[in-house]
Write a protein that holds these residues in place. Structure first.
Motif, PDB file in Angstrom:
ATOM      1  N   ASP A 261       0.893   0.085  -5.839  1.00 42.67           N
ATOM      2  CA  ASP A 261       1.125   1.476  -5.433  1.00 42.67           C
ATOM      3  C   ASP A 261      -0.195   2.201  -5.192  1.00 42.67           C
ATOM      4  OD1 ASP A 261       3.842   1.062  -5.643  1.00 42.67           O
ATOM      5  OD2 ASP A 261       3.991   1.917  -7.667  1.00 42.67           O
ATOM      6  N   GLN A 262      -1.167   1.951  -6.058  1.00 46.26           N
ATOM      7  CA  GLN A 262      -2.452   2.640  -5.959  1.00 46.26           C
ATOM      8  C   GLN A 262      -3.239   2.203  -4.727  1.00 46.26           C
ATOM      9  OE1 GLN A 262      -4.909   2.158  -9.432  1.00 46.26           O
ATOM     10  NE2 GLN A 262      -6.589   3.407  -8.618  1.00 46.26           N
TER      11      GLN A 262
ATOM     12  N   ASP B 294       3.940  -9.127  -6.277  1.00 45.25           N
ATOM     13  CA  ASP B 294       4.045  -8.245  -7.437  1.00 45.25           C
ATOM     14  C   ASP B 294       4.189  -9.122  -8.673  1.00 45.25           C
ATOM     15  OD1 ASP B 294       3.992  -5.834  -5.998  1.00 45.25           O
ATOM     16  OD2 ASP B 294       6.124  -6.004  -5.530  1.00 45.25           O
TER      17      ASP B 294
ATOM     18  N   ALA C 281      -2.082   0.844  -1.701  1.00 46.07           N
ATOM     19  CA  ALA C 281      -1.087   0.521  -0.677  1.00 46.07           C
ATOM     20  C   ALA C 281      -1.732   0.107   0.636  1.00 46.07           C
ATOM     21  CB  ALA C 281      -0.164   1.720  -0.462  1.00 46.07           C
TER      22      ALA C 281
ATOM     23  N   GLU D 222       2.464  -3.879 -10.223  1.00 45.49           N
ATOM     24  CA  GLU D 222       3.125  -2.897  -9.356  1.00 45.49           C
ATOM     25  C   GLU D 222       2.317  -1.613  -9.283  1.00 45.49           C
ATOM     26  OE1 GLU D 222       7.766  -3.409  -9.194  1.00 45.49           O
ATOM     27  OE2 GLU D 222       7.144  -3.373 -11.307  1.00 45.49           O
ATOM     28  N   ALA D 223       1.704  -1.228 -10.398  1.00 46.71           N
ATOM     29  CA  ALA D 223       0.880  -0.011 -10.389  1.00 46.71           C
ATOM     30  C   ALA D 223      -0.300  -0.168  -9.441  1.00 46.71           C
ATOM     31  CB  ALA D 223       0.383   0.297 -11.811  1.00 46.71           C
TER      32      ALA D 223
END
Length: 274
Positions: free
Chosen positions: A68-69, A86, A71, A64-65
């Motif tokens: 987000d990083q 994910d 996107a 998930e990190a």
């Protein structure tokens, strides 16, 4: 894209992760025509490869990190019609062959071509005969790309280009130039000669050193460089098929150069002259 999205990140026991993990084995890669590629750089390069109706990417597993990083990259993957899953840290780590997982692993389509296509371009080609070290093979592919070569042939019992260490060592160059797998090194040499390229065998006992080869104009046209195994070099019967055997001068006290360094010297000598 998949119609179903799990509410939680996939774990390493999930069916999709288990299926992808099988691609760590060469037999599974051969069976399915797929391989794993780790990291944003590899994913970006694979995503840029398009075939009729498909990209070079099948699906992506990411923490998930990482999602987000990156996107924008996730959006590009999904716009290409590929699934971005994910997954928890353990799941992604289970797909990674590195000590420090990067958080993103893609399932990609195999992309090697036939020998004729690898020899089709107008430029220098690198032929690796029984090169078994993944790092060396990956570095030769990367150097061939950087030096402007038009193809690479992995011949004989050379390492699988889709080995995770090989993929990482190419740093994206795996997707930049045609790579052929040829079981018979002698056939690769014969076909390279038939393509109009002189074959130069990189051989520490070669009768011509690289400086003299340059002075004699041997590199003034595209050639096929032939590189041998890390430990024992080229078999006599294979080296004998080459047009010339070329040694690299060792001016200091070093015993020799390792394979990937020797390949870099030879490929860039060709790039400078041809």
């Amino acid at each position: 894209m998949a119609s179903f999205r799990p509410e939680r990140p996939l774990s390493k026991s999930s069916g999709r992760v288990k299926a992808a993990r099988k691609l760590a084995r060469r037999a599974s890669r051969l069976e399915h025509g797929l391989f794993l590629a780790e990291g944003v750089k590899a994913l970006t390069e694979a995503l840029a490869v398009t075939e009729p109706g498909a990209t070079g990417v099948v699906e992506v597993f990411a923490t998930e990190a990482a999602g987000d990083q990156h996107a924008a990259l996730r959006s590009a993957v999904e716009q290409a019609g590929c699934d971005w899953w994910d997954a928890d840290d353990d799941a992604v780590a289970s797909l990674s062959g590195s000590v420090s997982p990067q958080g993103v692993v893609a399932v990609c389509r195999s992309l090697h071509v036939g020998l004729d296509l690898a020899l089709a371009g107008e430029g220098t080609v690198a032929i690796c005969a029984d090169v078994r070290d993944p790092g060396n093979a990956g570095t030769v592919i990367r150097t061939a790309d950087a030096s402007g070569a038009v193809g690479v042939v992995l011949a004989g019992h050379s390492v699988d280009p889709y080995n995770d260490k090989t993929v990482r060592a190419t740093v994206g160059s795996l997707w930049h130039l045609p790579i052929a797998l040829e079981p018979d090194p002698a056939e690769a040499v014969r076909r390279a000669r038939a393509s109009g390229r002189p074959v130069l065998a990189a051989d520490g006992a070669g009768e011509t050193d690289l400086f003299d080869a340059e002075d004699a104009g041997l590199l003034d046209q595209p050639v096929a460089w032939l590189f041998g195994n890390e430990a024992w070099g080229l078999p006599e019967e294979l080296a004998a098929l080459a047009d010339h055997r070329v040694s690299i001068p060792v001016l200091g006290r070093a015993e020799s150069l390792n394979l990937s360094t020797a390949a870099a010297v030879c490929l860039y000598a060709s790039a400078r002259r041809s």
